[in-house]
Design a protein around this motif. Structure first.
Motif, PDB file in Angstrom:
ATOM      1  N   TYR A 210      -0.250  -9.304  13.697  1.00  0.00           N
ATOM      2  CA  TYR A 210       0.366  -8.339  14.607  1.00  0.00           C
ATOM      3  C   TYR A 210      -0.435  -8.386  15.882  1.00  0.00           C
ATOM      4  O   TYR A 210      -1.657  -8.302  15.856  1.00  0.00           O
ATOM      5  CB  TYR A 210       0.282  -6.923  14.037  1.00  0.00           C
ATOM      6  CG  TYR A 210       1.293  -6.630  12.973  1.00  0.00           C
ATOM      7  CD1 TYR A 210       2.637  -6.478  13.292  1.00  0.00           C
ATOM      8  CD2 TYR A 210       0.911  -6.476  11.648  1.00  0.00           C
ATOM      9  CE1 TYR A 210       3.573  -6.187  12.316  1.00  0.00           C
ATOM     10  CE2 TYR A 210       1.843  -6.186  10.664  1.00  0.00           C
ATOM     11  CZ  TYR A 210       3.165  -6.050  11.002  1.00  0.00           C
ATOM     12  OH  TYR A 210       4.078  -5.758  10.039  1.00  0.00           O
TER      13      TYR A 210
ATOM     14  N   LYS B 177      -4.163  -8.237  14.632  1.00  0.00           N
ATOM     15  CA  LYS B 177      -4.443  -7.737  13.294  1.00  0.00           C
ATOM     16  C   LYS B 177      -3.824  -8.735  12.329  1.00  0.00           C
ATOM     17  O   LYS B 177      -2.607  -8.940  12.353  1.00  0.00           O
ATOM     18  CB  LYS B 177      -3.827  -6.345  13.144  1.00  0.00           C
ATOM     19  CG  LYS B 177      -3.737  -5.838  11.737  1.00  0.00           C
ATOM     20  CD  LYS B 177      -5.052  -5.311  11.238  1.00  0.00           C
ATOM     21  CE  LYS B 177      -5.034  -5.336   9.719  1.00  0.00           C
ATOM     22  NZ  LYS B 177      -6.333  -5.171   9.114  1.00  0.00           N
TER      23      LYS B 177
ATOM     24  N   ALA C 117      -2.326  -9.425   9.234  1.00  0.00           N
ATOM     25  CA  ALA C 117      -1.805  -8.574   8.161  1.00  0.00           C
ATOM     26  C   ALA C 117      -1.553  -9.379   6.889  1.00  0.00           C
ATOM     27  O   ALA C 117      -1.675  -8.864   5.785  1.00  0.00           O
ATOM     28  CB  ALA C 117      -0.520  -7.889   8.606  1.00  0.00           C
TER      29      ALA C 117
ATOM     30  N   HIS D 134      -3.425  -1.684  -2.125  1.00  0.00           N
ATOM     31  CA  HIS D 134      -3.580  -0.347  -1.539  1.00  0.00           C
ATOM     32  C   HIS D 134      -3.018  -0.344  -0.116  1.00  0.00           C
ATOM     33  O   HIS D 134      -2.575  -1.377   0.384  1.00  0.00           O
ATOM     34  CB  HIS D 134      -5.045   0.112  -1.603  1.00  0.00           C
ATOM     35  CG  HIS D 134      -5.944  -0.641  -0.694  1.00  0.00           C
ATOM     36  ND1 HIS D 134      -6.164  -0.250   0.606  1.00  0.00           N
ATOM     37  CD2 HIS D 134      -6.651  -1.759  -0.883  1.00  0.00           C
ATOM     38  CE1 HIS D 134      -6.982  -1.111   1.174  1.00  0.00           C
ATOM     39  NE2 HIS D 134      -7.287  -2.042   0.302  1.00  0.00           N
ATOM     40  N   ASN D 135      -3.054   0.805   0.539  1.00  0.00           N
ATOM     41  CA  ASN D 135      -2.431   0.937   1.851  1.00  0.00           C
ATOM     42  C   ASN D 135      -2.996  -0.064   2.844  1.00  0.00           C
ATOM     43  O   ASN D 135      -4.201  -0.256   2.915  1.00  0.00           O
ATOM     44  CB  ASN D 135      -2.648   2.340   2.402  1.00  0.00           C
ATOM     45  CG  ASN D 135      -1.948   3.372   1.552  1.00  0.00           C
ATOM     46  OD1 ASN D 135      -2.556   3.990   0.708  1.00  0.00           O
ATOM     47  ND2 ASN D 135      -0.670   3.507   1.750  1.00  0.00           N
ATOM     48  N   GLY D 136      -2.086  -0.679   3.591  1.00  0.00           N
ATOM     49  CA  GLY D 136      -2.525  -1.595   4.640  1.00  0.00           C
ATOM     50  C   GLY D 136      -2.927  -2.974   4.139  1.00  0.00           C
ATOM     51  O   GLY D 136      -3.519  -3.750   4.875  1.00  0.00           O
ATOM     52  N   SER D 137      -2.589  -3.284   2.900  1.00  0.00           N
ATOM     53  CA  SER D 137      -2.999  -4.590   2.378  1.00  0.00           C
ATOM     54  C   SER D 137      -2.020  -5.689   2.769  1.00  0.00           C
ATOM     55  O   SER D 137      -2.253  -6.859   2.480  1.00  0.00           O
ATOM     56  CB  SER D 137      -3.143  -4.517   0.865  1.00  0.00           C
ATOM     57  OG  SER D 137      -1.942  -4.074   0.296  1.00  0.00           O
ATOM     58  N   GLY D 138      -0.924  -5.322   3.422  1.00  0.00           N
ATOM     59  CA  GLY D 138      -0.012  -6.334   3.941  1.00  0.00           C
ATOM     60  C   GLY D 138       1.238  -6.562   3.108  1.00  0.00           C
ATOM     61  O   GLY D 138       1.958  -7.532   3.323  1.00  0.00           O
ATOM     62  N   LYS D 139       1.512  -5.640   2.187  1.00  0.00           N
ATOM     63  CA  LYS D 139       2.685  -5.822   1.329  1.00  0.00           C
ATOM     64  C   LYS D 139       3.984  -5.776   2.123  1.00  0.00           C
ATOM     65  O   LYS D 139       4.838  -6.649   1.987  1.00  0.00           O
ATOM     66  CB  LYS D 139       2.725  -4.715   0.249  1.00  0.00           C
ATOM     67  CG  LYS D 139       1.461  -4.610  -0.559  1.00  0.00           C
ATOM     68  CD  LYS D 139       1.565  -3.516  -1.584  1.00  0.00           C
ATOM     69  CE  LYS D 139       1.756  -2.120  -1.025  1.00  0.00           C
ATOM     70  NZ  LYS D 139       0.615  -1.524  -0.356  1.00  0.00           N
ATOM     71  N   SER D 140       4.119  -4.754   2.951  1.00  0.00           N
ATOM     72  CA  SER D 140       5.359  -4.628   3.715  1.00  0.00           C
ATOM     73  C   SER D 140       5.533  -5.801   4.666  1.00  0.00           C
ATOM     74  O   SER D 140       6.650  -6.277   4.874  1.00  0.00           O
ATOM     75  CB  SER D 140       5.356  -3.331   4.517  1.00  0.00           C
ATOM     76  OG  SER D 140       5.260  -2.238   3.669  1.00  0.00           O
ATOM     77  N   THR D 141       4.443  -6.223   5.245  1.00  0.00           N
ATOM     78  CA  THR D 141       4.524  -7.348   6.171  1.00  0.00           C
ATOM     79  C   THR D 141       5.028  -8.589   5.448  1.00  0.00           C
ATOM     80  O   THR D 141       5.902  -9.299   5.946  1.00  0.00           O
ATOM     81  CB  THR D 141       3.142  -7.622   6.787  1.00  0.00           C
ATOM     82  OG1 THR D 141       2.607  -6.383   7.248  1.00  0.00           O
ATOM     83  CG2 THR D 141       3.235  -8.594   7.925  1.00  0.00           C
TER      84      THR D 141
ATOM     85  N   GLU E  43       8.563  -0.192  -1.700  1.00  0.00           N
ATOM     86  CA  GLU E  43       8.275   1.172  -2.138  1.00  0.00           C
ATOM     87  C   GLU E  43       9.521   2.058  -2.175  1.00  0.00           C
ATOM     88  O   GLU E  43       9.559   3.110  -1.545  1.00  0.00           O
ATOM     89  CB  GLU E  43       7.218   1.799  -1.219  1.00  0.00           C
ATOM     90  CG  GLU E  43       5.933   1.009  -1.231  1.00  0.00           C
ATOM     91  CD  GLU E  43       4.817   1.711  -0.465  1.00  0.00           C
ATOM     92  OE1 GLU E  43       4.777   2.939  -0.527  1.00  0.00           O
ATOM     93  OE2 GLU E  43       4.015   1.014   0.147  1.00  0.00           O
TER      94      GLU E  43
ATOM     95  N   HIS F 290       3.480   1.619  -5.569  1.00  0.00           N
ATOM     96  CA  HIS F 290       2.163   2.193  -5.829  1.00  0.00           C
ATOM     97  C   HIS F 290       2.090   2.770  -7.236  1.00  0.00           C
ATOM     98  O   HIS F 290       1.041   3.219  -7.670  1.00  0.00           O
ATOM     99  CB  HIS F 290       1.867   3.319  -4.838  1.00  0.00           C
ATOM    100  CG  HIS F 290       1.428   2.818  -3.512  1.00  0.00           C
ATOM    101  ND1 HIS F 290       0.244   2.154  -3.335  1.00  0.00           N
ATOM    102  CD2 HIS F 290       2.016   2.867  -2.293  1.00  0.00           C
ATOM    103  CE1 HIS F 290       0.117   1.830  -2.062  1.00  0.00           C
ATOM    104  NE2 HIS F 290       1.188   2.239  -1.413  1.00  0.00           N
TER     105      HIS F 290
HETATM  106  N1  LIG Z   1       3.956  -2.850  13.704  1.00  0.00           N
HETATM  107  C1  LIG Z   1       2.637  -3.074  13.522  1.00  0.00           C
HETATM  108  N2  LIG Z   1       1.833  -3.336  14.572  1.00  0.00           N
HETATM  109  C2  LIG Z   1       0.516  -3.555  14.401  1.00  0.00           C
HETATM  110  N3  LIG Z   1      -0.109  -3.544  13.218  1.00  0.00           N
HETATM  111  C3  LIG Z   1       0.637  -3.294  12.130  1.00  0.00           C
HETATM  112  C4  LIG Z   1       2.046  -3.041  12.227  1.00  0.00           C
HETATM  113  N4  LIG Z   1       2.530  -2.815  10.979  1.00  0.00           N
HETATM  114  C5  LIG Z   1       1.462  -2.918  10.166  1.00  0.00           C
HETATM  115  N5  LIG Z   1       0.346  -3.216  10.832  1.00  0.00           N
HETATM  116  C6  LIG Z   1      -0.982  -3.427  10.247  1.00  0.00           C
HETATM  117  O1  LIG Z   1      -0.901  -4.516   9.367  1.00  0.00           O
HETATM  118  C7  LIG Z   1      -1.618  -4.258   8.170  1.00  0.00           C
HETATM  119  C8  LIG Z   1      -0.695  -4.424   6.971  1.00  0.00           C
HETATM  120  O2  LIG Z   1       0.310  -3.448   7.046  1.00  0.00           O
HETATM  121  P1  LIG Z   1       1.471  -3.313   5.976  1.00  0.00           P
HETATM  122  O3  LIG Z   1       2.431  -2.319   6.486  1.00  0.00           O
HETATM  123  O4  LIG Z   1       1.995  -4.669   5.660  1.00  0.00           O
HETATM  124  O5  LIG Z   1       0.686  -2.735   4.731  1.00  0.00           O
HETATM  125  P2  LIG Z   1       1.242  -2.213   3.357  1.00  0.00           P
HETATM  126  O6  LIG Z   1       0.515  -2.948   2.298  1.00  0.00           O
HETATM  127  O7  LIG Z   1       2.708  -2.248   3.328  1.00  0.00           O
HETATM  128  O8  LIG Z   1       0.733  -0.716   3.341  1.00  0.00           O
HETATM  129  P3  LIG Z   1       1.437   0.601   2.742  1.00  0.00           P
HETATM  130  O9  LIG Z   1       1.065   0.626   1.300  1.00  0.00           O
HETATM  131  O10 LIG Z   1       0.804   1.700   3.494  1.00  0.00           O
HETATM  132  O11 LIG Z   1       2.891   0.494   2.970  1.00  0.00           O
HETATM  133  C9  LIG Z   1      -2.184  -2.862   8.311  1.00  0.00           C
HETATM  134  O12 LIG Z   1      -3.551  -2.963   8.637  1.00  0.00           O
HETATM  135  C10 LIG Z   1      -1.427  -2.242   9.435  1.00  0.00           C
HETATM  136  O13 LIG Z   1      -2.250  -1.387  10.164  1.00  0.00           O
END
Ligand SMILES: Nc1ncnc2c1ncn2[C@@H]1O[C@H](COP(=O)(O)OP(=O)(O)OP(=O)(O)O)[C@@H](O)[C@H]1O
Ligand SMILES: [Mg+2]
Lengths: 300, 284
Positions: free
Chosen positions: B11, B24, B26, B45-52, B171, B204
């Motif tokens: 990102y 960042k 991700a 856990h949160n922010g580990s990059g799953k959604s990405t 999720e 989760h």
């Molecule tokens: N639109 C964005 N712009 C910049 N950084 C982002 C963006 N979306 C996510 N990130 C960063 O990328 C990393 C991975 O985010 P992601 O949303 O993939 O995590 P996640 O595993 O889905 O977390 P969660 O369990 O909270 O949904 C995080 O550190 C987040 O801060």
């Protein structure tokens, strides 16, 4: 209080009006509104009243749902009526300081009041009997001819009226109005629980109290918009091109009948108003001839 | 069905002039393969990059480096974009923000409409998918009046109506109550079993992972563990290190093990735990 807004609210029921093509209802509402401005005599208004009552009965929507829509414009209604009542010139009937009410004033105030009420009722009938999607579909289809026109902006670029996009925006807005209203309610309650006061004070104080409400509301609205855009894209949304319709609009015989009825109503109202005019003209005729006669005499 | 090779995504934060000010990472060099018909869970856990990662499967995000194939189609191939999105549907977390229609059936029809499916076929698909998620009797309802679990099932039906081979759920149960959560997970499991839909479930909740064929655990953009639920959950210490929960039964078994009870690793459900404890008791 926020929930009183009935804009774009649909009342599910089984009636002929619910089944009509949305284009018919749009056109009919427009014609009805025009007819309210054509009508000037009590006979014309009587006809409009009869038509409106019949349509409301036919819609099978309880009358109190119609009047809900009126509540939200009551301020506007009162202001408009007051303006007309006090500001229209004519023969003074009553006077208090600089305020005076004239016969013409009363007449216009009543007329404008009725017009406004009927206008809201008429459009309420449309929105209550048409789902928001049908409504926007109807608008989109009705505006379809506009798609052909464009303004050339350079050799390759053309500006076309984004009919599909406008319809999509409207239908999404209509879907999210209740959600956002609910959210407003929630935020208000949350802030009231912390001592915020939205009810008392004058208008300016009330408006000021709303400011802390707007920030979280906008924030969440933007979030929603982003999420929704993502969800639409994930489901292959790419604008109107190549899109098929789940519920394509097609005129049925009842739609043609409805067009006939509304046109018939309009013609009758116009004819009656003309008739009243012609009648008035004929009644005034002897006087006019007198005037002409005297005018000729004056030369002699 | 889905294959990622050295998948990396950054990102970029841009300032007003469009210059990248910070980055960042991700997703960081992820290799993974999901076979057709599999039920795969992704933890982290949160922010580990799953959604990405999930957004890559739907070609909403394109890899900075590396490649991702969906059904043999490279997601960077613009000509196949819509085929990819049709093939790999996506369900998001917030049920309110992904329902587009004002009536349930209209929403389910939204995807097929976009694909240019003929009208009669759309109706058939809508009925079929609402039936599949058990929401057929709500077809004429307004989505605003449904419960969270019902809304998510409508969202799933909306994806199913596009006839995908794979569904990615990010999720989907995070905002639901336990009852809604169960109904959604059961629906997903049913689609996986009966219609052979490949499922990638991000969650989760550990209970939802137990029935998966395989589990991936992500941390800081990397896939750090993968295997069957049994294999994953037998490594309680490692999971704790990654700040992840384990199912309650697993945790109890783990604590008992630590206190000297000779229980096997990787107990996942209460039933299993009870069974093992009974066996242990009869031996004593
Ligand atoms: N639109 C964005 N712009 C910049 N950084 C982002 C963006 N979306 C996510 N990130 C960063 O990328 C990393 C991975 O985010 P992601 O949303 O993939 O995590 P996640 O595993 O889905 O977390 P969660 O369990 O909270 O949904 C995080 O550190 C987040 O801060
Ligand atoms: Mg996420």
């Amino acid at each position: 209080m926020i929930r009183d807004i009935t804009l774009g609210q649909y009342y599910p029921a089984k009636s002929i009006l619910h089944e009509l093509d949305p284009r018919v209802k749009l056109a009919a509402t427009m014609i009805f509104v025009i007819s309210l401005f054509v009508a000037r005599s009590p006979v014309g208004y009587g006809l409009a009243t009869i038509f409106l009552v019949l349509v409301i009965r036919m819609s099978k929507v309880p009358f109190r749902f119609m009047t809900k829509g009126l509540k939200s414009i009551i301020m506007l209604l009162m202001i408009t009526v007051a303006f007309n009542l006090f500001l229209v010139d004519g023969n003074t009937l009553w006077r208090l300081g600089f305020l005076r009410i004239t016969d013409k004033g009363v007449q216009t105030a009543v007329m404008v009041g009725i017009r406004l009420i009927y206008l809201i009722l008429g459009s309420s009938v449309m929105t209550l009997t048409t789902t928001p999607n049908d409504l926007t579909d109807g608008l989109e289809k009705a505006m379809e001819p506009l798609k052909k026109f464009y303004i050339p902006l350079g050799p390759l670029k053309k500006f076309r009226i984004p009919v599909h996009d406008m319809a999509m925006i409207m239908s999404i807005a209509l879907r999210f109005i209740p959600i956002l209203l609910e959210e407003t309610d929630k935020i208000m309650k949350a802030q009231m629980a912390r001592g915020a006061d939205f009810e008392s004070g004058n208008l300016i104080q009330k408006a000021k109290a709303m400011v802390p409400l707007l920030a979280p509301l906008f924030l969440s609205a933007f979030r929603r918009a982003m999420d929704l855009a993502l969800a639409m894209e994930a489901r292959c949304y790419r604008g109107g091109e190549g899109r098929t319709k789940m519920k394509p609009l097609k005129y049925e015989s009842r739609d043609r009948t409805a067009y006939g009825v509304i046109l018939g109503y309009f013609l009758i109202v116009t004819a009656i108003e003309r008739g009243v005019q012609i009648y008035g003209w004929i009644v005034a005729l002897p006087g006019r001839w007198m005037a002409v006669y005297q005018w000729i005499l004056s030369f002699l | 069905m889905i294959r990622a090779e050295k998948l990396t995504f950054d990102y970029e934060k841009l300032d007003e002039t469009g210059q990248a000010v910070s980055m960042k990472r991700a997703v960081d060099g992820v290799d993974l393969e999901v076979r057709s018909g599999e039920f795969v869970a992704i933890l982290g856990h949160n922010g580990s990059g799953k959604s990405t990662l999930a957004k890559h499967i739907n070609a909403i995000l394109l890899p900075t480096e590396g490649t991702l194939w969906v059904d043999g189609m490279d997601t960077k191939d613009e000509n196949r974009l819509w085929d990819i999105r049709q093939d790999a549907g996506m369900v998001f977390q917030n049920p309110d923000n992904q329902i587009i229609g004002t009536v349930v059936e209209e929403d389910v029809g939204f995807g097929p409409e976009n694909l240019g499916v003929p009208t009669d076929e759309i109706w058939r698909r809508v009925e079929e998918s609402l039936q599949a998620v058990g929401m057929l009797k709500y077809r004429k309802h307004s989505p605003n009046r449904l419960s969270g679990g019902q809304k998510q099932r409508v969202a799933i039906a909306g994806v199913m109506a596009m006839h995908p081979r794979c569904i990615v759920l990010d999720e989907p149960t995070a905002m639901l109550d336990p009852h809604g959560r169960r109904s959604v997970i059961r629906t997903v499991q049913k689609l996986n079993k009966e219609e052979q839909i490949t499922v990638i479930l991000i969650t989760h909740y550990m209970e939802e992972v137990i029935e998966a064929d395989r589990v991936f655990v992500m941390d800081d953009g990397k896939v750090v563990m993968q295997g069957t639920p049994k294999e994953i959950f037998s490594q309680v210490d490692r999971l704790k290190e990654l700040r992840l929960d384990v199912p309650q039964a697993t945790l109890v078994a783990y604590e008992l093990q630590k206190r000297g009870f000779p229980l096997p690793d990787g107990i996942l459900s209460n039933e299993e735990l009870v069974e093992e404890l009974c066996r242990l008791k009869s031996k004593m």
